[in-house]
Design a protein around this motif. Structure first.
Motif, PDB file in Angstrom:
ATOM      1  N   HIS A   1       4.538   1.963  10.210  1.00 31.72           N
ATOM      2  CA  HIS A   1       4.998   0.623   9.845  1.00 31.72           C
ATOM      3  C   HIS A   1       4.041  -0.458  10.343  1.00 31.72           C
TER       4      HIS A   1
ATOM      5  N   ASP B   1      -2.395   1.162  -0.183  1.00 27.11           N
ATOM      6  CA  ASP B   1      -2.585   1.508   1.221  1.00 27.11           C
ATOM      7  C   ASP B   1      -1.328   1.209   2.035  1.00 27.11           C
ATOM      8  N   ALA B   2      -0.704   0.039   1.785  1.00 27.23           N
ATOM      9  CA  ALA B   2       0.499  -0.335   2.528  1.00 27.23           C
ATOM     10  C   ALA B   2       1.656   0.607   2.218  1.00 27.23           C
ATOM     11  N   GLN B   3       1.844   0.928   0.943  1.00 26.42           N
ATOM     12  CA  GLN B   3       2.947   1.807   0.565  1.00 26.42           C
ATOM     13  C   GLN B   3       2.727   3.221   1.107  1.00 26.42           C
TER      14      GLN B   3
ATOM     15  N   ALA C   1       1.232  -0.795   7.836  1.00 25.56           N
ATOM     16  CA  ALA C   1       1.739  -1.408   6.610  1.00 25.56           C
ATOM     17  C   ALA C   1       1.956  -2.899   6.803  1.00 25.56           C
TER      18      ALA C   1
ATOM     19  N   GLU D   1      10.450  -4.892   4.552  1.00 22.11           N
ATOM     20  CA  GLU D   1      10.242  -4.091   5.759  1.00 22.11           C
ATOM     21  C   GLU D   1      11.027  -4.667   6.933  1.00 22.11           C
TER      22      GLU D   1
ATOM     23  N   SER E   1       1.164   3.918   3.873  1.00 20.76           N
ATOM     24  CA  SER E   1       1.456   3.838   5.306  1.00 20.76           C
ATOM     25  C   SER E   1       2.961   3.864   5.557  1.00 20.76           C
ATOM     26  N   LEU E   2       3.713   3.180   4.709  1.00 21.80           N
ATOM     27  CA  LEU E   2       5.170   3.207   4.861  1.00 21.80           C
ATOM     28  C   LEU E   2       5.707   4.607   4.620  1.00 21.80           C
TER      29      LEU E   2
ATOM     30  N   LYS F   1      -1.280  -4.737   6.650  1.00 21.06           N
ATOM     31  CA  LYS F   1      -1.760  -4.833   5.274  1.00 21.06           C
ATOM     32  C   LYS F   1      -1.043  -5.957   4.524  1.00 21.06           C
TER      33      LYS F   1
END
Length: 544
Positions: A136, A126-128, A139, A163, A130-131, A142
């Motif tokens: 941001h 999910d975080a990747q 992410a 990040e 979003s990135l 997360k």
């Protein structure tokens, strides 16, 4: 193979057992109500075995019926989990391929089939994603959520660190690296980032502690550990030389014991000894280092052990250095400079001329220009040597990541890398090769007539009274192009030059301050001096 042999042995044993029972005399009497049945012993054994087998088969069938709902549920759960892991795998592949749409679709499918509380990779996907979509903030949230779980905490810290670096949040990035290095010292990225943070803040004691931890966890080899420890101890010694010269001398001496060829440590040890008034020990330290490998800064400090010494005393020490390292260009330059300052111009010229033939460098030609100016006052010869100096290879200097400084520093002012400075000739440009030779490379020619040599794009001021090596800059920017390109230029002894004389520009005094602060990034050209790290903007990260 062993199982097959055991199976055959078991079958053979059972067959033998039944054969033995069949050969036994006798019978078995079975009474059911008022009926008596007499059967053979073999029949009775077979009947008992068959009854046991039938009972087991019946129990297995009944148990299967009872447990069928549970098995059916487990079957569907397994299929759901397989679909979830398949979606998770496809989503991670989509992340690597940069397909944000497929990654988000697979993320939704994985969330439908897997439990986020038991599968940490769902948070990462999910975080990747979003990135990849440019979200941001989502992410970051997360990654921050991952910090709550000890299993995913290193992953969350790494994501926040990367990040923050990408967004230019240096303070936040170093904070997350410090947390990761504290929780998991074996993480190489965290240790390196934490080391950069501590050295950038001149926290040499903290950097030494972290370096010891890196050696204990076998992140670095023993040779690298000794080198970096010597660098950090030298930096600490330079920092406290005025406040605690005894401690400074001890630190530098330990650094020299680990890295005898490390010139900054030798200079730090000698300066600390001088600060305490022990010039004899400082001289011995410098002499030992000079005998190992001559270095211009070691020679200069050795000549100025006692600042109030007359010129003749410095000349005596310079002759000693030249005797220890004869036929050495560095020693010859040191002696020639001392001879020039003592007024021995003929001998200074004799010492410097072999250097410009074998190892030409700008400082040698500048010294020849100074000698010519003081001895003969021939401006034509002075201008000739200055022109040769402009074309000659530069002298070695402390260089790190393209940054050139007269003074060594423990970290690069460009990248913050530890032990980045090297003593070498700065590389200014890459020359094209023609017939195996670089075009535009300097070649010394002793037959060139000693007349003013002026290039239209690199004109040299016509008159430089009382010029010294410190006053002459090798920068083309300082040698102003005052001569028009169409102006006639002398090309021989009899040639005439009717061009108007060049306007003489006043020379700015050379500052005695270091060219670069050890731990600061150089400021813009209009700044009055070096500045510290840029001020941090309001961070969008929560520092835990």
């Amino acid at each position: 193979m062993i199982k097959l042999v055991l199976f055959f042995l078991l079958v053979l044993g059972l067959a033998g057992l039944f054969a033995w029972v069949a050969d036994l005399p006798g019978s078995v009497m079975v009474t059911l109500s008022d009926t008596e049945l007499e059967v053979s012993l073999l029949f009775a054994a077979v009947a008992i075995v068959a009854l046991i087998a039938a009972t087991m088969i019946a129990w297995w069938f009944i148990k299967g019926i009872i447990r069928s709902p549970e098995r059916l549920t487990r079957h569907f759960r397994s299929r759901k989990r397989d679909r979830g892991y398949q979606a998770l795998s496809t989503g991670m592949i989509a992340i690597g391929a940069g397909d944000s749409g497929l990654a988000r679709k697979m993320n939704a499918r994985a969330l439908q089939n897997l439990d986020p509380s038991t599968e940490p990779l769902l948070h990462l996907l999910d975080a990747q994603t979003s990135l990849l979509e440019g979200n941001h903030d989502k992410a970051r949230h997360k990654f921050e959520a991952m910090l709550e779980d000890p299993e995913t905490r290193p992953l969350g810290l790494h994501g926040l660190y990367l990040e923050a670096q990408k967004l230019g949040e240096t303070r936040a990035a170093r904070h997350f690296a410090e947390l990761a290095a504290k929780d998991a010292p074996q993480l190489d990225w965290a240790s390196r980032a934490a080391m950069e943070a501590r050295t950038a803040n001149a926290d040499w004691d903290g950097a030494l502690t972290l370096l010891d931890r890196q050696l204990a966890t076998k992140q670095i080899a023993k040779e690298i550990y000794e080198r970096q420890r010597a660098v950090l101890m030298t930096a600490k010694s330079m920092e406290i030389v005025d406040t605690d010269p005894a401690r400074s001398r001890s630190l530098a001496a330990e650094a020299v014991s680990m890295q005898p060829e490390f010139v900054p440590a030798v200079l730090a040890q000698a300066k600390a000894a001088i600060r305490k008034g022990d010039t004899r020990t400082a001289g011995k330290v410098l002499e030992a280092a000079w005998k190992r490998e001559p270095h211009p800064q070691i020679g200069d400090l050795y000549l100025h052990l006692r600042p109030g010494d007359p010129v003749q005393d410095r000349l005596i020490r310079a002759r000693k250095l030249e005797q220890w390292k004869p036929q050495n260009s560095v020693a010859a330059l040191v002696l020639a400079r001392a001879l020039y300052e003592a007024g021995e111009y003929d001998e200074a010229r004799q010492k410097i001329e072999p250097v410009v033939r074998t190892e030409p460098r700008e400082s040698a030609f500048l010294l020849l220009a100074d000698i010519e100016d003081e001895q003969t006052g021939d401006e034509g010869r002075v201008r000739h040597w200055l022109a040769q100096a402009v074309k000659a290879p530069r002298d070695p200097a402390w260089t790190a990541d393209g940054y050139v400084s007269e003074h060594w520093a423990p970290i690069s002012p460009v990248t913050g890398r530890l032990d980045a400075f090297e003593w070498r000739v700065p590389v200014e440009q890459v020359l094209p090769l023609v017939d195996g030779k670089p075009v535009g490379a300097f070649e010394y020619d002793a037959t060139v007539p000693v007349i003013p040599i002026i290039e239209a794009d690199r004109a040299i001021p016509e008159s430089r009274p009382n010029t010294t090596v410190e006053d002459v800059s090798l920068s083309v920017d300082e040698i102003e192009p005052d001569l028009p390109s169409e102006a006639p230029v002398s090309t021989g002894p009899d040639a005439s030059n009717d061009a108007p004389p060049l306007a003489e520009e006043p020379l700015e005094p050379v500052s005695a301050e270091p060219a670069v602060a050890p731990i600061h990034r150089p400021g813009p050209p209009d700044d009055p001096g070096p500045v510290g790290p840029p001020p941090q903007k309001d961070s969008r990260y929560r520092l835990f």
